[in-house]
Scaffold this active site. Structure first.
Site, PDB file in Angstrom:
ATOM      1  N   HIS A 128      31.066  -2.173 -65.905  1.00 28.82           N
ATOM      2  CA  HIS A 128      32.175  -1.213 -65.868  1.00 28.82           C
ATOM      3  C   HIS A 128      31.770   0.213 -66.206  1.00 28.82           C
ATOM      4  O   HIS A 128      32.574   1.135 -66.110  1.00 28.82           O
ATOM      5  CB  HIS A 128      33.332  -1.684 -66.765  1.00 28.82           C
ATOM      6  N   CYS A 131      34.829   2.488 -76.747  1.00 24.55           N
ATOM      7  CA  CYS A 131      34.839   1.078 -76.378  1.00 24.55           C
ATOM      8  C   CYS A 131      34.356   0.213 -77.529  1.00 24.55           C
ATOM      9  O   CYS A 131      34.468  -1.003 -77.480  1.00 24.55           O
ATOM     10  CB  CYS A 131      33.971   0.844 -75.166  1.00 24.55           C
TER      11      CYS A 131
END
Ligand code: PLP
Length: 380
Positions: A196, A320
């Site tokens: 990603h 993240c």
């Protein structure tokens, strides 16, 4: 204008990736382990994706294990190497600025009796090579050192460090450099990447394990991925990951040149247009996807939310890794930044999709946000 400058957290999925994922979800949805033609079609998609990811890393396609994310790749490499080497020694070495996927795995191995050593970094996040060299001994079974730091963009001397490894296995977390820089492979035994961060699907990753290297599997079961990662493969997203790997790899040098131009334009604009800033990213040895800046006398979090009101998306640290409020960046702390510098830090992270025009808009809004904060204090 919508400006996304949080590409080190995640990226916008390419249209071609989405089309591929949809195809393997809706039409060619077979299990790659099935013997009928739907299974064979899915198996071919896996094989194709493996070739694409292997080529982008620079390893053989028989050396790639698909995982559910970069975090799982890191866990697989570190635990696998530690358990495989435990009879020979207990010492495992990493740096202070690794992603939590590495640091938390080290912490958990410490509870199991392994002996972790954390190498220091300088003000630009560069690891101390002398310290690393002096720590490597006969007891050392694993060294894990990231290629590009996710908060500062520092490029670590991975191949130089790997040359010192002796009998230890050497792992690099290349999640932030994959698709952007050439991946260091010489003397490196294991390499983690993630889908990603390169416009691929979330929930995809891979660990490259050199063919002469043996580690203990982390997830056991039906024996998929050469017994190294059991569980029915996420074929649709893996096929999409392959497409993203090929697209970013084939445009790698043009993309990084473009990111460098955009980054440099933003950096110059900040230095020329805003007082009391500190560029935290290195002057050399940086990856052009990351620019970390402290706006002194402000709070990064407030600036972030102010920019958000203008549809500009940035990060204060590594989004993240956690959304814990008020947790001080372990990377900027390890680099020796002051509390004020850490508090006012913003990470801008770029992709090939950003433009110079966007940077003009960001500079305009950023000057306003920083100016208002300094005039009024925290105004939220
Ligand atoms: N390693 C680094 C350096 C990262 O930046 C990240 C995510 O930000 C990871 C590992 C974890 O990757 P994933 O989100 O695919 O689990």
């Amino acid at each position: 204008m919508f400006v996304y400058l949080d590409n080190s957290s995640t990226t916008k999925q390419y249209r071609e990736v989405t089309d591929t994922v949809v195809r393997y979800m809706s039409e060619d949805f077979g299990n790659p382990s099935s013997l009928h033609h739907l299974g064979i079609t899915a198996e071919k998609a896996m094989k194709n994706a493996r070739n694409q990811v292997a080529a982008a890393i620079g390893v053989g396609d028989n050396e790639v294990i698909f995982t559910s994310c970069g975090t799982e790749a890191d866990n697989t490499a570190i635990r696998g190497a530690a358990y495989a080497g435990r009879r020979r020694g207990k010492k495992i070495i990493t740096s202070r600025i690794e992603h939590p996927a590495v640091l938390e795995t080290f912490k958990s191995l410490e509870e199991e009796g392994f002996i972790p050593v954390y190498i220091d970094v300088d003000k630009e996040g560069m690891i101390n090579m002398e310290q690393l060299e002096s720590e490597i001994d006969d007891e050392t079974i694993l060294i894990s050192l990231m290629h590009v730091n996710n908060e500062l963009g520092t490029i670590e001397p991975v191949e130089e460090a790997a040359a010192l490894k002796g009998e230890a296995l050497f792992h690099t977390d290349a999640v932030q450099s994959f698709g952007k820089l050439e991946i260091p492979t010489k003397n490196v035994d294991m390499i983690s990447v993630s889908g990603h961060k390169i416009h691929g699907p979330k929930g995809t990753g891979a660990l490259a394990v050199k063919s002469n290297v043996h580690i203990k599997p982390f997830i056991v079961g039906g024996g998929q991925e050469k017994n190294m990662r059991s569980g029915t493969e996420n074929t649709p997203c893996i096929a999409g990951f392959g497409v993203a790997a090929e697209m970013t790899h084939s445009h790698r040098s043009a993309n990084i040149t473009h990111m460098d131009e955009v980054r440099d334009y933003l950096m110059r604009g900040i230095i020329d247009g805003i007082d009391d800033v500190r560029i935290n990213s290195p002057k050399e040895h940086y990856c052009a996807s990351v620019l970390n800046v402290s706006f002194l006398g402000t709070r990064g979090e407030v600036i972030l939310h102010t920019l958000e009101q203008s549809d500009i998306y940035v990060s204060t640290g590594s989004a993240c890794s956690s959304n814990k409020k008020n947790s001080k960046s372990h990377v900027l702390t390890a680099a020796g930044l002051s509390d004020e510098e850490i508090e006012g830090a913003i990470r801008f992270s770029f992709s090939d999709l950003n433009t110079i025009e966007e940077m003009d808009y960001v500079l305009d809004r950023l000057k306003d946000a920083v100016g208002s904060f300094r005039r009024l204090g925290s105004f939220r």
